[in-house]
Write an enzyme that holds these catalytic residues in place. Sequence first.
Site, PDB file in Angstrom:
ATOM      1  N   TYR A  85       0.838  -1.205   0.000  1.00  0.00           N
ATOM      2  CA  TYR A  85       0.000   0.000   0.000  1.00  0.00           C
ATOM      3  C   TYR A  85       0.868   1.248   0.000  1.00  0.00           C
ATOM      4  O   TYR A  85       0.596   2.212  -0.698  1.00  0.00           O
ATOM      5  CB  TYR A  85      -0.930   0.008   1.225  1.00  0.00           C
ATOM      6  CG  TYR A  85      -1.926   1.133   1.160  1.00  0.00           C
ATOM      7  CD1 TYR A  85      -3.156   0.970   0.527  1.00  0.00           C
ATOM      8  CD2 TYR A  85      -1.620   2.394   1.690  1.00  0.00           C
ATOM      9  CE1 TYR A  85      -4.054   2.005   0.430  1.00  0.00           C
ATOM     10  CE2 TYR A  85      -2.519   3.443   1.599  1.00  0.00           C
ATOM     11  CZ  TYR A  85      -3.735   3.247   0.970  1.00  0.00           C
ATOM     12  OH  TYR A  85      -4.623   4.286   0.867  1.00  0.00           O
ATOM     13  N   PHE A 137      -7.921  21.985 -24.234  1.00  0.00           N
ATOM     14  CA  PHE A 137      -8.211  20.560 -24.354  1.00  0.00           C
ATOM     15  C   PHE A 137      -9.430  20.283 -23.470  1.00  0.00           C
ATOM     16  O   PHE A 137      -9.583  20.893 -22.413  1.00  0.00           O
ATOM     17  CB  PHE A 137      -7.029  19.661 -23.974  1.00  0.00           C
ATOM     18  CG  PHE A 137      -7.389  18.215 -24.192  1.00  0.00           C
ATOM     19  CD1 PHE A 137      -7.538  17.728 -25.479  1.00  0.00           C
ATOM     20  CD2 PHE A 137      -7.693  17.386 -23.136  1.00  0.00           C
ATOM     21  CE1 PHE A 137      -7.967  16.422 -25.708  1.00  0.00           C
ATOM     22  CE2 PHE A 137      -8.115  16.076 -23.352  1.00  0.00           C
ATOM     23  CZ  PHE A 137      -8.247  15.597 -24.645  1.00  0.00           C
ATOM     24  N   THR A 138     -10.254  19.348 -23.903  1.00  0.00           N
ATOM     25  CA  THR A 138     -11.571  19.121 -23.280  1.00  0.00           C
ATOM     26  C   THR A 138     -11.510  18.963 -21.760  1.00  0.00           C
ATOM     27  O   THR A 138     -12.101  19.748 -21.013  1.00  0.00           O
ATOM     28  CB  THR A 138     -12.222  17.876 -23.909  1.00  0.00           C
ATOM     29  OG1 THR A 138     -11.293  16.789 -23.814  1.00  0.00           O
ATOM     30  CG2 THR A 138     -12.577  18.110 -25.375  1.00  0.00           C
ATOM     31  N   ASP A 228       1.411  20.662 -20.098  1.00  0.00           N
ATOM     32  CA  ASP A 228       0.722  19.399 -20.336  1.00  0.00           C
ATOM     33  C   ASP A 228       1.695  18.564 -21.177  1.00  0.00           C
ATOM     34  O   ASP A 228       1.849  18.787 -22.375  1.00  0.00           O
ATOM     35  CB  ASP A 228      -0.596  19.634 -21.079  1.00  0.00           C
ATOM     36  CG  ASP A 228      -1.371  18.338 -21.297  1.00  0.00           C
ATOM     37  OD1 ASP A 228      -0.733  17.259 -21.323  1.00  0.00           O
ATOM     38  OD2 ASP A 228      -2.602  18.398 -21.451  1.00  0.00           O
ATOM     39  N   LYS A 271      -0.450   8.048 -23.247  1.00  0.00           N
ATOM     40  CA  LYS A 271      -0.053   8.400 -24.619  1.00  0.00           C
ATOM     41  C   LYS A 271       1.443   8.110 -24.797  1.00  0.00           C
ATOM     42  O   LYS A 271       1.828   6.962 -24.981  1.00  0.00           O
ATOM     43  CB  LYS A 271      -0.379   9.870 -24.900  1.00  0.00           C
ATOM     44  CG  LYS A 271      -1.845  10.128 -25.212  1.00  0.00           C
ATOM     45  CD  LYS A 271      -2.707  10.175 -23.996  1.00  0.00           C
ATOM     46  CE  LYS A 271      -4.045  10.837 -24.248  1.00  0.00           C
ATOM     47  NZ  LYS A 271      -4.890  10.827 -23.036  1.00  0.00           N
ATOM     48  N   ARG A 395     -13.620  16.016 -33.522  1.00  0.00           N
ATOM     49  CA  ARG A 395     -12.912  17.069 -32.783  1.00  0.00           C
ATOM     50  C   ARG A 395     -13.349  18.396 -33.390  1.00  0.00           C
ATOM     51  O   ARG A 395     -12.607  19.065 -34.094  1.00  0.00           O
ATOM     52  CB  ARG A 395     -11.396  16.916 -32.867  1.00  0.00           C
ATOM     53  CG  ARG A 395     -10.838  15.671 -32.227  1.00  0.00           C
ATOM     54  CD  ARG A 395     -10.573  15.732 -30.727  1.00  0.00           C
ATOM     55  NE  ARG A 395     -11.702  15.633 -29.851  1.00  0.00           N
ATOM     56  CZ  ARG A 395     -11.597  15.242 -28.560  1.00  0.00           C
ATOM     57  NH1 ARG A 395     -10.454  14.892 -28.044  1.00  0.00           N
ATOM     58  NH2 ARG A 395     -12.656  15.220 -27.788  1.00  0.00           N
ATOM     59  N   PHE A 462     -19.261  15.152 -25.892  1.00  0.00           N
ATOM     60  CA  PHE A 462     -18.866  14.316 -27.026  1.00  0.00           C
ATOM     61  C   PHE A 462     -18.772  12.842 -26.672  1.00  0.00           C
ATOM     62  O   PHE A 462     -18.947  11.976 -27.520  1.00  0.00           O
ATOM     63  CB  PHE A 462     -17.529  14.806 -27.608  1.00  0.00           C
ATOM     64  CG  PHE A 462     -16.412  14.838 -26.605  1.00  0.00           C
ATOM     65  CD1 PHE A 462     -16.259  15.923 -25.764  1.00  0.00           C
ATOM     66  CD2 PHE A 462     -15.535  13.777 -26.491  1.00  0.00           C
ATOM     67  CE1 PHE A 462     -15.240  15.950 -24.812  1.00  0.00           C
ATOM     68  CE2 PHE A 462     -14.511  13.793 -25.556  1.00  0.00           C
ATOM     69  CZ  PHE A 462     -14.370  14.884 -24.707  1.00  0.00           C
TER      70      PHE A 462
END
Length: 471
Positions: A85, A137-138, A228, A271, A395, A462
């Site tokens: 943990y 970005f969303t 980001d 990514k 998009r 979306f």
Amino acid sequence: MTNETLHTMGQQHGRRSWAEPWKIKMVEPLTVTERPAREAALIQAGYNTFLLRSDDVYIDLLTDSGTSAMSDRQWAGMMLGDESYAGSRNYYHLEEAVKRYYGYAYLVPTHQGRGAEHLISQVLIKPGDHIPGNMYFTTTRLHQELAGATFHDVIIDEAHDPTSLDPFKGNVDMAKLRGLVEEVGAAKIPYVSLAGTVNMAGGQPVSMANVRELHAYCAGLAIKLLLDATRMVENALFIQEREEGYAGRTIAQILLEFCSYTDGAWMSAKKDHLVNIGGWLAINDRDTFEELRNLVVVYEGLHTYGGMAGRDMEALAIGITEAVQDDHVRSRVGQVRYLGELLTEWDIPIVLPIGGHAIFLDAKRFYPHLAQDVFPAQTLACELYLDSGIRSMERGIVSAGRDPETGDHKRPKLELTRLTIPRRVYTQAHMDVVAESVKACFDARDAATGLRMVFEPKYLRFFQARFEPIV
Ligand code: F0G
């Protein structure tokens, strides 16, 4: 920049082709369906590719997020998971990898990118603040808004023009940023939100010169510059190829230098980092770190796992090292370019220059007869699925959502359908099949009639909105 220049940019070694720096050890069968089955599946899915079952999809280009193939080393790392943990050894491997390749002082693990976005927004934003960024970005913008901020797009104008061949369409327009600072005051801007290879602009990079200038400007006003870093490795390749003085530098060196101009970063490790799940936040400021480390235990998990299993952190630590290898990045972006070049040869309108992670079809030029209110990019995603079972993502106006003040649709200049390429998953033959299916849709473009939205969720519509064809 001409198409020819773009083409040669993809072939750094003269006339010799690149190939993937790996071979295939395990395969996963694909399902090929017939058109009537796809018509039924699309009706069931409310004409939203997010609502399709993956069993009904042939080549899945919905996203490059969590869809990459792990290496044998990463799978071996999964067996070395320390599921304690607290204080898992895999956490320390992760911490070491982030420090080595990104250079930040302190690490907070999270389950994925939006977990990190949530924490940083809650810690740094006060209601009434303003966040400038190089295009929205969303999920990033939503977390900033939920924390009480207003987002301002300060990207250069060229980013909103799919035909502009500017080599760094991700750059911040310093005049727009200065204008905002003058308007609202630096005290109301806790940080600038800078994304490497801007997703919504077509995977377009930020130059080293731009981040250096931003750093000098923000530091002078005590505004943090936060990155980001989700696809920052791909951004580093574009700097290596396009920016003077970087041709002889490695991806890892460029990445480290870029990050050195920023105060911290959040990461969707799903990514660049070649894992199916994971994320992190990293920051140089000790006080902010303490607050983040405190909040992570409320929303994600203890500060040495942040929602990931020990084995996930081990695969991630190994993935970080694999992600920054020059031959890997070159072949990853090379595959995207291969697809883009096929489409441009056939005069199919896409966002240029070709970006890092995806080909973005320009639905406005694809369907000039469709108004933006009948969702051309969503329509194109549906037509592509009907033609071949290939799954893509809208998009455009659907992704942009509604203006929180007026309640009207936001109408972005870019109305795009994204063909997102997972890393190390599909072959060049798959890219040929994709290009041919896009061509078939292009040839039948005059028959497209558009969609109407019949169900609209409140957040990030979306993902779950439903549509019906206009007949
Ligand atoms: N930032 C960028 C630039 C992203 O592209 C994403 C996710 C996130 C943050 C959020 O990270 O998904 O791990 O919570 N983009 C995916 C996409 C979903 O398909 O482009 P997440």
